[in-house]
Design an enzyme around this catalytic site. Structure first.
Site, mmCIF file in Angstrom:
data_model
loop_
_atom_site.group_PDB
_atom_site.id
_atom_site.type_symbol
_atom_site.label_atom_id
_atom_site.label_comp_id
_atom_site.label_asym_id
_atom_site.label_seq_id
_atom_site.Cartn_x
_atom_site.Cartn_y
_atom_site.Cartn_z
ATOM 1 N N ASP A 1 42.597 37.391 41.548
ATOM 2 C CA ASP A 1 43.223 36.757 41.439
ATOM 3 C C ASP A 1 43.605 35.379 42.364
ATOM 4 O O ASP A 1 42.598 35.028 43.585
ATOM 5 C CB ASP A 1 44.955 37.805 42.029
ATOM 6 C CG ASP A 1 44.900 37.823 43.285
ATOM 7 O OD1 ASP A 1 44.008 38.339 44.468
ATOM 8 O OD2 ASP A 1 46.502 38.317 43.868
ATOM 9 N N TYR B 1 41.631 40.271 35.521
ATOM 10 C CA TYR B 1 42.564 41.130 36.988
ATOM 11 C C TYR B 1 43.076 42.310 36.534
ATOM 12 O O TYR B 1 42.604 42.824 37.498
ATOM 13 C CB TYR B 1 43.270 39.965 36.919
ATOM 14 C CG TYR B 1 44.352 40.289 38.759
ATOM 15 C CD1 TYR B 1 43.942 40.293 39.824
ATOM 16 C CD2 TYR B 1 45.123 40.710 38.721
ATOM 17 C CE1 TYR B 1 44.733 41.020 40.630
ATOM 18 C CE2 TYR B 1 46.028 41.161 39.152
ATOM 19 C CZ TYR B 1 45.350 41.398 41.205
ATOM 20 O OH TYR B 1 46.277 42.362 41.578
ATOM 21 N N GLU C 1 51.156 45.714 38.886
ATOM 22 C CA GLU C 1 50.218 44.874 38.538
ATOM 23 C C GLU C 1 51.596 43.593 37.334
ATOM 24 O O GLU C 1 51.147 42.500 37.592
ATOM 25 C CB GLU C 1 49.135 45.042 38.551
ATOM 26 C CG GLU C 1 48.171 45.336 39.059
ATOM 27 C CD GLU C 1 47.874 44.405 40.524
ATOM 28 O OE1 GLU C 1 48.018 43.717 40.890
ATOM 29 O OE2 GLU C 1 47.581 45.495 41.539
#
Length: 335
Positions: A127, A109, A26
């Site tokens: 996102d 996020y 991520e």
């Protein structure tokens, strides 16, 4: 969820789901294309398979593993966070959304993605892909760059996460935005599993959504970039600890586009013993807020220049992370 089960892309970090692998992927995927991340992810995990190895890695090795991905503060924050994980959480990422948010480099996020995908916690992971899907689905004209709009989207997603399926649901929304409800072009509405629910589709305005305030024009900076050779060695310098490309090694450069005479005079004033100057092909590199227009010059010296560090081409290739802005100039060393 049914659509995602049948259409999810085969991505390296999805084949073996662990909190560490989800976290690393991520962070790498922030502002970076999936295809670009695949190779970096495999190399990074191979070299640093867990928080202990990441916490202990030398910064130069860390940045070399990250070389070319850009936004190098992400890599430094990963190491800082790994050290917190080792010191505070016994070497394991915390299974708490609140605790994840305290780690360096982890925002709402990323915390939501790790919490939901790795630990199954019912937290949203909103996102750009998810914002785009929601904007089109509801025909919402709000500016998605507005933090309040993102917070509202997080509340919306949190309210519809299916029990026990948080990770799959968040990934399904992101996958839909990445592969069907795509940016920078017409959405592939005929392939969309929620077409019948989509207000943007029914109103015919999905393609123009989401709205986003116009960005400020990037500042243009002209630079003269130097490929410096002294014998078989290459000259590098380290950038300041703060600002653009903070603390990274670079090819030396001067402000402006200098003529050969101007450059020779400037280098002589700096104490450089210049034997030869050769012009190289110009290049351009775009950062988030600034654009470099670079003229390249090959500089051959009679003696090492002050304030530079001289390394072999092999050391440059294997041990020093150079920002991708300089990649086209480094290629002349391979000729």
């Amino acid at each position: 969820l049914g659509w995602y089960a049948e259409n999810a892309r085969d991505l390296p970090w999805r084949r073996e789901v662990t909190p560490y692998r989800v976290w690393i992927s991520e962070i790498m995927l922030q502002q970076t294309r999936v295809e670009a991340v695949k190779g970096y992810f495999a190399r990074f995990i191979g070299a640093l398979p867990g928080p202990a190895e990441l916490a202990a890695v030398d910064e130069r090795e860390l940045l070399k593993l990250w070389e070319g991905l850009g936004y190098y503060s992400r890599a430094r924050n990963l190491r800082k966070a790994a050290r917190v994980i080792m010191e505070t959480y016994g070497g394991e990422l915390p299974a708490s959304h609140e605790a994840l948010l305290t780690l360096p480099g982890v925002g709402p996020y990323t915390a939501g993605a790790v919490a939901s995908i790795a630990f199954g916690l019912p937290e949203p992971a909103v996102d750009g892909n998810v914002l785009r899907v929601l904007s089109r689905l509801t025909a919402d004209n709000s500016d998605i760059a507005d933090p309040a709009v993102k917070r509202a989207a997080e509340r919306t997603v949190r309210g519809i996460i299916p029990a026990g399926r948080a990770g799959a649901f968040n990934q399904a929304l992101m996958e839909l935005g990445a592969t069907v409800c795509i940016p920078n072009g017409a959405p592939r509405c005929d392939d969309c599993p929620i077409q019948l629910l989509c207000e943007g589709f029914h109103r015919g305005n999905a393609a123009v959504l989401p709205l986003r305030a116009a960005k400020k024009a990037r500042r243009v900076e002209n630079r003269t970039v130097l490929v410096v050779r002294c014998g078989q060695l290459v000259g590098l310098r380290q950038r300041p600890k703060k600002g653009l490309l903070a603390g990274l090694w670079e090819l030396p450069s001067l402000d402006g586009h200098l003529s050969p005479d101007e450059l020779r005079a400037a280098l002589t004033e700096m104490g450089w013993s210049v034997r030869k100057l050769l012009s190289l092909r110009p290049a351009k590199h775009i950062f988030t807020h600034v654009e470099w227009h670079m003229n390249g010059v090959y500089v051959e010296l009679d003696a090492p220049a002050p304030a530079l560090t001289f390394v072999t081409p092999a050391e440059l290739r294997d041990a020093y992370a150079l920002p991708s802005a300089f990649r086209s100039f480094v290629s002349v060393l391979e000729d």
